[in-house]
Design a protein around this motif. Structure first.
Motif, PDB file in Angstrom:
ATOM      1  N   ALA B 174       0.824  -1.211   0.000  1.00  0.00           N
ATOM      2  CA  ALA B 174       0.000   0.000   0.000  1.00  0.00           C
ATOM      3  C   ALA B 174       0.859   1.262   0.000  1.00  0.00           C
ATOM      4  O   ALA B 174       0.853   2.036   0.953  1.00  0.00           O
ATOM      5  CB  ALA B 174      -0.925  -0.017   1.207  1.00  0.00           C
ATOM      6  N   ILE B 201      -3.882  -5.484  -1.718  1.00  0.00           N
ATOM      7  CA  ILE B 201      -2.960  -4.410  -1.349  1.00  0.00           C
ATOM      8  C   ILE B 201      -2.684  -4.541   0.148  1.00  0.00           C
ATOM      9  O   ILE B 201      -3.595  -4.407   0.961  1.00  0.00           O
ATOM     10  CB  ILE B 201      -3.577  -3.014  -1.638  1.00  0.00           C
ATOM     11  N   PRO B 203      -0.603  -3.508   3.724  1.00  0.00           N
ATOM     12  CA  PRO B 203       0.083  -2.342   4.300  1.00  0.00           C
ATOM     13  C   PRO B 203       1.546  -2.649   4.603  1.00  0.00           C
ATOM     14  O   PRO B 203       1.910  -3.805   4.794  1.00  0.00           O
ATOM     15  CB  PRO B 203      -0.680  -2.099   5.605  1.00  0.00           C
ATOM     16  N   PRO B 204       2.359  -1.595   4.653  1.00  0.00           N
ATOM     17  CA  PRO B 204       3.773  -1.826   4.988  1.00  0.00           C
ATOM     18  C   PRO B 204       4.042  -1.538   6.461  1.00  0.00           C
ATOM     19  O   PRO B 204       3.841  -0.411   6.876  1.00  0.00           O
ATOM     20  CB  PRO B 204       4.485  -0.769   4.142  1.00  0.00           C
ATOM     21  N   PRO B 205       4.537  -2.397   7.250  1.00  0.00           N
ATOM     22  CA  PRO B 205       4.694  -3.824   7.007  1.00  0.00           C
ATOM     23  C   PRO B 205       3.567  -4.572   7.699  1.00  0.00           C
ATOM     24  O   PRO B 205       2.983  -4.083   8.656  1.00  0.00           O
ATOM     25  CB  PRO B 205       6.021  -4.102   7.715  1.00  0.00           C
ATOM     26  N   ALA B 206       3.264  -5.764   7.245  1.00  0.00           N
ATOM     27  CA  ALA B 206       2.246  -6.581   7.902  1.00  0.00           C
ATOM     28  C   ALA B 206       2.949  -7.646   8.750  1.00  0.00           C
ATOM     29  O   ALA B 206       3.935  -8.218   8.304  1.00  0.00           O
ATOM     30  CB  ALA B 206       1.372  -7.245   6.852  1.00  0.00           C
ATOM     31  N   PRO B 207       2.444  -7.900   9.952  1.00  0.00           N
ATOM     32  CA  PRO B 207       3.096  -8.932  10.773  1.00  0.00           C
ATOM     33  C   PRO B 207       2.901 -10.329  10.197  1.00  0.00           C
ATOM     34  O   PRO B 207       3.694 -11.222  10.434  1.00  0.00           O
ATOM     35  CB  PRO B 207       2.406  -8.799  12.134  1.00  0.00           C
ATOM     36  N   ASP B 208       1.819 -10.508   9.429  1.00  0.00           N
ATOM     37  CA  ASP B 208       1.532 -11.816   8.851  1.00  0.00           C
ATOM     38  C   ASP B 208       0.828 -11.588   7.506  1.00  0.00           C
ATOM     39  O   ASP B 208      -0.194 -10.897   7.451  1.00  0.00           O
ATOM     40  CB  ASP B 208       0.632 -12.611   9.814  1.00  0.00           C
ATOM     41  N   THR B 210      -0.447 -13.968   5.670  1.00  0.00           N
ATOM     42  CA  THR B 210      -1.380 -15.055   5.359  1.00  0.00           C
ATOM     43  C   THR B 210      -2.811 -14.559   5.113  1.00  0.00           C
ATOM     44  O   THR B 210      -3.458 -15.045   4.185  1.00  0.00           O
ATOM     45  CB  THR B 210      -1.373 -16.108   6.491  1.00  0.00           C
ATOM     46  N   PRO B 211      -3.332 -13.605   5.910  1.00  0.00           N
ATOM     47  CA  PRO B 211      -4.697 -13.155   5.622  1.00  0.00           C
ATOM     48  C   PRO B 211      -4.858 -12.587   4.207  1.00  0.00           C
ATOM     49  O   PRO B 211      -5.893 -12.802   3.568  1.00  0.00           O
ATOM     50  CB  PRO B 211      -4.939 -12.066   6.680  1.00  0.00           C
ATOM     51  N   PHE B 212      -3.845 -11.890   3.716  1.00  0.00           N
ATOM     52  CA  PHE B 212      -3.917 -11.346   2.354  1.00  0.00           C
ATOM     53  C   PHE B 212      -3.831 -12.484   1.332  1.00  0.00           C
ATOM     54  O   PHE B 212      -4.559 -12.517   0.348  1.00  0.00           O
ATOM     55  CB  PHE B 212      -2.784 -10.346   2.110  1.00  0.00           C
ATOM     56  N   VAL B 231       9.995  -7.049   0.279  1.00  0.00           N
ATOM     57  CA  VAL B 231       9.382  -7.622   1.468  1.00  0.00           C
ATOM     58  C   VAL B 231       7.936  -8.027   1.198  1.00  0.00           C
ATOM     59  O   VAL B 231       7.488  -9.110   1.580  1.00  0.00           O
ATOM     60  CB  VAL B 231       9.503  -6.654   2.670  1.00  0.00           C
ATOM     61  N   ILE B 234       7.794 -11.038  -1.682  1.00  0.00           N
ATOM     62  CA  ILE B 234       8.213 -12.398  -1.340  1.00  0.00           C
ATOM     63  C   ILE B 234       7.372 -12.974  -0.205  1.00  0.00           C
ATOM     64  O   ILE B 234       7.080 -14.169  -0.178  1.00  0.00           O
ATOM     65  CB  ILE B 234       9.730 -12.445  -1.012  1.00  0.00           C
ATOM     66  N   ARG B 235       6.962 -12.117   0.710  1.00  0.00           N
ATOM     67  CA  ARG B 235       6.186 -12.660   1.833  1.00  0.00           C
ATOM     68  C   ARG B 235       4.781 -13.055   1.386  1.00  0.00           C
ATOM     69  O   ARG B 235       4.201 -13.994   1.920  1.00  0.00           O
ATOM     70  CB  ARG B 235       6.178 -11.668   2.991  1.00  0.00           C
TER      71      ARG B 235
END
Lengths: 289, 388
Positions: B174, B201, B203-208, B210-212, B231, B234-235
């Protein structure tokens, strides 16, 4: 089912970070704004110990966790102890300064590159099925570690002498001191445990994804969870993390992924309006402007 | 650590002597994100460029004069970048100002450079639209990635390599530039006969992530395209794989892509980029290794290509700048520049009066080959003409 797993993993992350905020606040009424940096330091400690104990991942994790515990105690002994008797604001400002110092020191020590502690440990993050959902090994470990930490803290605070002293110091430090409780030792232990849990969170988050300078922001994202539950309540931090995690995952899935960034703070604002001391927090006299 | 500390203190030392020495050297100022959350994307390029220019100086400099590079850290903060630009222009009298930082720092730096009449060169940082034709007279850029062009090349690769009708998932961080690019790619994919099924999209940064990734996976894409900071790229991919998604993923090859392909080891993860990989053994690879070794750089050599390209650009521009150097002479040289990139890209980098980005953009694609257990090239240079 997958949504439930996602909520549990995210809530575990927030709960593990949030309990560190709570531990320090409930004992000393200090808001530790260097918590994110201490979390990142724990992750870097794992990266460092991984190369010191090649082929022995458990030794590396144990060494990093002990380092985190020691760093927390040292932070109290070298810095926060000198804030005793000063206004709480001075102590909070000291934590901000500590955070800036730690951030700079970590860039100097490890550079700005992304690091992968799990790879350095020679391990991988495979995933497996739970019903029709999937969870990563580290995700499961996060959930287990969070549950263990909370159970351990509950038992420690309720059944051990040091735990009782910590609760007493949090409730009435003057009376506790008069009863012979060594407040500095109790506070140092609280800082040590807080940094230990922060470090554990940092290690696990870095193992799930990677370690870089943005981890500090993740530390701040867990702050609403602690406030929603009540800053002086461990049970509150757990419930707060679950509420914030669920709100975030569900808004990503059903409304807009962009809301992920703001939803924790919307929940926090709503809570501050309705119940400023949080769901399980103690109602204290609030200073008003 | 010693190296980083030296680099951090270096501008102070240089600043103290710059005034006295300015007339004896080509003085170039850089405002860069050397620390802070974004530093991982910029610091390697700046350090590599500095190492290359140091090696040029050790060979006698340019036109018999040394190049003096003054690097100031802005931590990707606009206010610091503005202060850096002011100091470099007013105090150090640089003949060329460089920016290697987040796009949020551009506005104040551009304003200061324009006011001083000094050309501004973006290296390792996203190229502003103003460098594309018709270009702003004062702004230049050599950074590998290029908005819209990258999506054109990536989706062309997807189209050429699709085994079945493409159901395209899109992912971005985002931040304005990544969102704009992924929206452009969404529109472009439709014109190429693909079906965009979801756009996430984060947000920077997301802790996880997986939900996206869960939402993306549920849309059923057989390809996913992501154009964002590494980041996020790849994540999202790794989260998709952990959820059991088996499709193919194409994404931009940032500085660390070659290393990362070797770490992730997934045969269906493709990276597209314009800088050669060391795996390709470009003619300049040996020199980069030697210079990096001499300068004791802390980064893997595969991170350094972008910085060496910037070094080659600066070297060529200054070679064409008659002594005594002035900003106007440097600007004139940059307006008709052709840089031999010695195999680091598919062809020379060329700037004209009208085009300060490049006239041609060359793309390669790589992936991890599970059979050979190494990074392999799956598409050689594909040329896209850069037009208005």
């Amino acid at each position: 089912m997958q949504l439930a797993v996602n909520i549990l993993v995210l809530a575990s992350i927030y709960a593990l970070i949030a309990c560190g905020y709570v531990l320090v606040y409930r004992v000393s009424r200090v808001l530790n704004l260097a918590h994110g940096e201490l979390m990142m330091l724990g992750a870097y400690a794992l990266f460092a110990t991984a190369s010191s104990f090649p082929g022995h991942p458990f030794a590396a994790v144990a060494a990093a966790a002990l380092l985190a515990l020691a760093v927390g105690g040292l932070v109290y002994w070298l810095l926060m102890r000198r804030m005793t008797g000063e206004a709480v604001l001075a102590a909070v400002l000291a934590t901000i300064g500590l955070g800036i110092l730690l951030r700079g020191a970590m860039v100097l020590a490890w550079g700005p590159q992304e690091r992968h502690p799990l790879q350095a440990l020679g391990m991988s993050n495979a995933s497996f099925a739970i019903g029709d959902a999937r969870i990563s090994s580290v995700g499961l470990l996060l959930f287990t570690a969070t549950a263990s930490v909370y159970l351990g803290l509950y038992a420690f605070l309720r059944y051990t002498a040091w735990g009782v002293r910590m609760r007493a110091a949090g409730q009435n430090p003057l009376l506790a001191a008069q009863r012979g409780i060594r407040l500095h030792a109790v506070y140092a232990l609280a800082w040590g445990l807080s940094t230990f849990t922060a470090g554990l969170a940092g290690m696990l988050i870095a193992s799930e994804s990677a370690l870089d300078q943005t981890m500090v922001v993740i530390g701040l994202k867990a702050f609403p969870a602690a406030l929603v539950g009540g800053l002086d309540s461990l049970a509150g931090a757990l419930v707060g993390a679950l509420i914030v995690g669920a709100a975030e995952v569900l808004s990503i899935h059903y409304i807009d992924p962009l809301l992920a960034e703001v939803v924790p703070f919307l929940v926090l604002l709503a809570m501050l309006i309705v119940r400023p001391w949080g769901l399980f927090g103690a109602r204290e006299e609030l200073d008003r402007v | 650590m010693k190296k980083t500390l030296r680099f951090t203190l270096m501008p102070l030392i240089v600043a103290a002597s710059a005034g006295a020495l300015a007339q004896d050297a080509y003085v170039i100022g850089v405002s860069a994100a050397m620390t802070g959350p974004a530093a991982g994307s910029y610091a390697p390029a700046v350090e590599a460029m500095k190492a290359y220019l140091d090696s040029v100086n050790s060979r006698g400099g340019i036109n018999g004069k040394p190049v003096r590079l003054i690097v100031l850290d802005d931590s990707a903060e606009p206010s610091k970048a503005a202060a850096n630009a002011k100091r470099l222009l007013a105090q150090d009298k640089v003949v060329l100002l460089m920016n290697s930082s987040l796009s949020s720092t551009y506005a104040p730096v551009v304003a200061e450079a324009k006011r001083a009449g000094v050309p501004l060169y973006f290296a390792g940082a996203v190229c502003p639209k103003d460098t594309y034709p018709p270009a702003d007279p004062m702004q230049f850029c050599s950074t590998a990635f290029g908005a819209n062009l990258d999506s054109q090349a990536a989706l062309a690769f997807v189209k050429d390599n699709a085994r079945e009708p493409v159901r395209l998932g899109l992912a971005a961080m985002a931040i304005p530039i990544a969102r704009a690019e992924i929206e452009y790619a969404e529109g472009l994919s439709k014109t190429l006969g693909m079906t965009p099924v979801d756009k996430e999209i984060s947000p920077p940064p997301a802790p996880d992530y997986t939900p996206f990734a869960t939402k993306l996976k549920e849309a059923g894409p057989n390809w996913v395209y992501s154009w964002s900071p590494w980041v996020s790229q790849i994540r999202t991919f790794e989260a998709l794989r952990r959820l059991g998604w088996g499709g193919r993923y194409i994404t931009w090859a940032h500085l660390n892509a070659e290393e990362e392909l070797g770490r992730v080891k997934d045969g269906e993860l493709y990276v597209i980029g314009t800088n050669a990989f060391f795996r390709d053994e470009p003619p300049m690879a040996a020199e980069i290794r030697a210079v990096a070794h001499r300068a004791n750089l802390n980064y893997p050599v595969t991170f350094l290509t972008e910085g060496f390209i910037a070094g080659l650009v600066v070297e060529t521009a200054l070679k064409n700048t008659p002594w005594p150097a002035t900003p106007a002479k440097v600007l004139a040289a940059m307006n008709r520049l052709k840089v031999d990139l010695k195999g680091l890209r598919g062809g020379p980098l060329e700037w004209t009066r009208d085009n300060h980005f490049r006239t041609k953009q060359y793309y390669r694609v790589w992936r991890w080959d599970p059979a050979k257990q190494q990074v392999t090239r799956v598409q050689d240079w594909r040329v896209i003409e850069v037009k208005r």
